[in-house]
Design an enzyme around this catalytic site. Structure first.
Site, PDB file in Angstrom:
ATOM      1  N   SER A 129       0.853  -1.187   0.000  1.00  0.00           N
ATOM      2  CA  SER A 129       0.000   0.000   0.000  1.00  0.00           C
ATOM      3  C   SER A 129       0.888   1.237   0.000  1.00  0.00           C
ATOM      4  CB  SER A 129      -0.889   0.003   1.247  1.00  0.00           C
ATOM      5  OG  SER A 129      -1.367   1.324   1.465  1.00  0.00           O
ATOM      6  N   HIS A 147      -1.203  -1.351  -4.289  1.00  0.00           N
ATOM      7  CA  HIS A 147      -2.471  -1.007  -3.634  1.00  0.00           C
ATOM      8  C   HIS A 147      -2.516   0.506  -3.406  1.00  0.00           C
ATOM      9  CE1 HIS A 147      -5.963  -1.962  -1.040  1.00  0.00           C
ATOM     10  NE2 HIS A 147      -5.525  -0.988  -0.255  1.00  0.00           N
ATOM     11  N   ASP A 152      -4.721   3.626  -1.910  1.00  0.00           N
ATOM     12  CA  ASP A 152      -5.793   3.964  -0.967  1.00  0.00           C
ATOM     13  C   ASP A 152      -6.342   5.359  -1.255  1.00  0.00           C
ATOM     14  OD1 ASP A 152      -5.949   1.667   0.803  1.00  0.00           O
ATOM     15  OD2 ASP A 152      -3.901   2.190   1.389  1.00  0.00           O
ATOM     16  N   MET A 198      -8.966   8.172  -0.288  1.00  0.00           N
ATOM     17  CA  MET A 198      -9.797   8.591   0.858  1.00  0.00           C
ATOM     18  C   MET A 198     -10.295  10.018   0.630  1.00  0.00           C
ATOM     19  SD  MET A 198      -7.457   7.194   3.971  1.00  0.00           S
ATOM     20  CE  MET A 198      -6.636   5.601   3.901  1.00  0.00           C
ATOM     21  N   HIS A 247      -8.357   1.039  -4.027  1.00  0.00           N
ATOM     22  CA  HIS A 247      -9.288   0.848  -2.901  1.00  0.00           C
ATOM     23  C   HIS A 247      -9.983   2.181  -2.632  1.00  0.00           C
ATOM     24  CE1 HIS A 247      -9.495  -0.086   1.741  1.00  0.00           C
ATOM     25  NE2 HIS A 247     -10.690   0.019   1.190  1.00  0.00           N
ATOM     26  N   MET A 252     -12.175   4.487  -0.692  1.00  0.00           N
ATOM     27  CA  MET A 252     -12.815   4.740   0.608  1.00  0.00           C
ATOM     28  C   MET A 252     -13.483   6.105   0.504  1.00  0.00           C
ATOM     29  SD  MET A 252      -9.719   3.277   2.919  1.00  0.00           S
ATOM     30  CE  MET A 252      -8.594   3.342   1.536  1.00  0.00           C
ATOM     31  N   MET A 301     -11.441  -5.776   5.436  1.00  0.00           N
ATOM     32  CA  MET A 301     -10.632  -4.833   6.231  1.00  0.00           C
ATOM     33  C   MET A 301     -10.344  -5.453   7.595  1.00  0.00           C
ATOM     34  SD  MET A 301     -10.072  -2.322   4.261  1.00  0.00           S
ATOM     35  CE  MET A 301      -9.089  -1.384   5.439  1.00  0.00           C
ATOM     36  N   ASP A 312      -6.664  -6.431   4.326  1.00  0.00           N
ATOM     37  CA  ASP A 312      -6.012  -5.110   4.355  1.00  0.00           C
ATOM     38  C   ASP A 312      -6.064  -4.507   5.753  1.00  0.00           C
ATOM     39  OD1 ASP A 312      -5.031  -2.595   3.743  1.00  0.00           O
ATOM     40  OD2 ASP A 312      -6.728  -2.003   2.482  1.00  0.00           O
TER      41      ASP A 312
HETATM   42  O1  LIG Z   1      -6.895   0.864   3.361  1.00  0.00           O
HETATM   43  C1  LIG Z   1      -6.055   1.009   4.226  1.00  0.00           C
HETATM   44  C2  LIG Z   1      -6.311   1.855   5.437  1.00  0.00           C
HETATM   45  O2  LIG Z   1      -7.551   2.428   5.351  1.00  0.00           O
HETATM   46  C3  LIG Z   1      -4.804   0.241   4.087  1.00  0.00           C
HETATM   47  O3  LIG Z   1      -4.538  -0.137   2.758  1.00  0.00           O
HETATM   48  C4  LIG Z   1      -3.577   0.739   4.817  1.00  0.00           C
HETATM   49  O4  LIG Z   1      -2.836   1.624   4.054  1.00  0.00           O
HETATM   50  C5  LIG Z   1      -2.705  -0.422   5.219  1.00  0.00           C
HETATM   51  O5  LIG Z   1      -1.638   0.049   5.983  1.00  0.00           O
HETATM   52  P1  LIG Z   1      -0.933  -0.860   7.097  1.00  0.00           P
HETATM   53  O6  LIG Z   1      -1.984  -1.208   8.116  1.00  0.00           O
HETATM   54  O7  LIG Z   1      -0.427  -2.093   6.392  1.00  0.00           O
HETATM   55  O8  LIG Z   1       0.157   0.013   7.620  1.00  0.00           O
HETATM   56 CO   LIG Z   2      -6.430  -0.182   1.494  1.00  0.00          CO
END
Ligand SMILES: O=C(CO)[C@@H](O)[C@H](O)COP(=O)(O)O
Ligand SMILES: [Co+2]
Length: 214
Positions: free
Chosen positions: A7, A32, A34, A36, A65, A67, A136, A174
């Protein structure tokens, strides 16, 4: 073999291209990303422009992903920016079947995500339509949080339904994934492990990826 999806949330954004190359050389299977919006989750991260910039620098599948609230409004932009997989939260999609079909209409793989407190039963009707189920193991919004162990039985449940119904979607996990927690996930049936801090906070990314895969 278990796939590993670093990620980039935990990477150094000032040298994002180098960070992606580093994990690609270290054996990453997906990148990956993220996304947001400050509404569905409290944090704000990146949009389609960044996906578009990343696209030419790697041949690895871009696992996006979302969010965000109202994902339907942005799926076209993320698809055209070069996403290979787009995952949407069940909690953000009142018309989940329509949203999954919308993703697929752009020739992109479609995934559904559920938060730790959301029962697996809520996505059972959509399992036959998706390419990936993302579970998650932290509450979404931030990297570096602790793995929520109570999600592990949900991985087994989804894997059981997958076998019973003869389906082929991937199961991705994740949040808080490190070498120790990775094993719990793969033993329960996970195929793809997302890891941010456990990879980007280590100097040797290949070693970090190998440790998670094993
Ligand atoms: O979607 C998410 C958080 O919302 C993840 O993809 C995090 O970015 C994972 O990070 P780590 O917990 O592995 O540090
Ligand atoms: Co994620």
């Amino acid at each position: 073999m278990t796939k590993v999806a670093p990620s980039i949330l935990a990477s150094d954004f000032a040298k994002l291209g180098e960070e992606i190359k580093d994990v690609e050389n270290g054996g990453a299977d997906y990148i990956h990303i993220d996304v947001m919006d400050g509404h569905f989750v409290p944090n704000i991260t990146i949009g389609p422009l960044i996906v578009d910039s990343i696209r030419p620098i790697t041949d690895l599948p871009l696992d996006v992903h979302l969010m965000i609230e109202n994902p339907d409004q942005y799926i076209e932009a993320f698809a055209k920016a070069g996403s290979d997989i787009i995952t949407v939260h069940q909690e953000a999609c009142p018309h989940l079947h329509r949203t999954i079909q919308l993703i697929k209409s752009y020739g992109v793989k479609a995934g559904v995500v559920i938060n730790p407190a959301t029962p697996a039963e809520l996505i059972r009707p959509i399992l036959k339509d998706v390419d990936l189920v993302l579970l998650m193991t932290v509450n979404p919004g931030f990297g570096g949080q602790s793995f929520i162990h109570s999600v592990v039985p949900k991985i087994s449940q989804i894997d059981k339904w997958r076998k019973e119904e003869g389906l082929t979607f991937e199961i991705e996990v994740d949040g808080g994934v490190k070498a120790q927690t990775a094993r719990l996930c793969t033993e329960a049936g996970a195929d793809v492990l997302v890891a941010g801090s456990a990879i980007f906070n280590q100097e040797d990314r290949k070693e970090a990826i190998d440790a998670i895969r094993q």
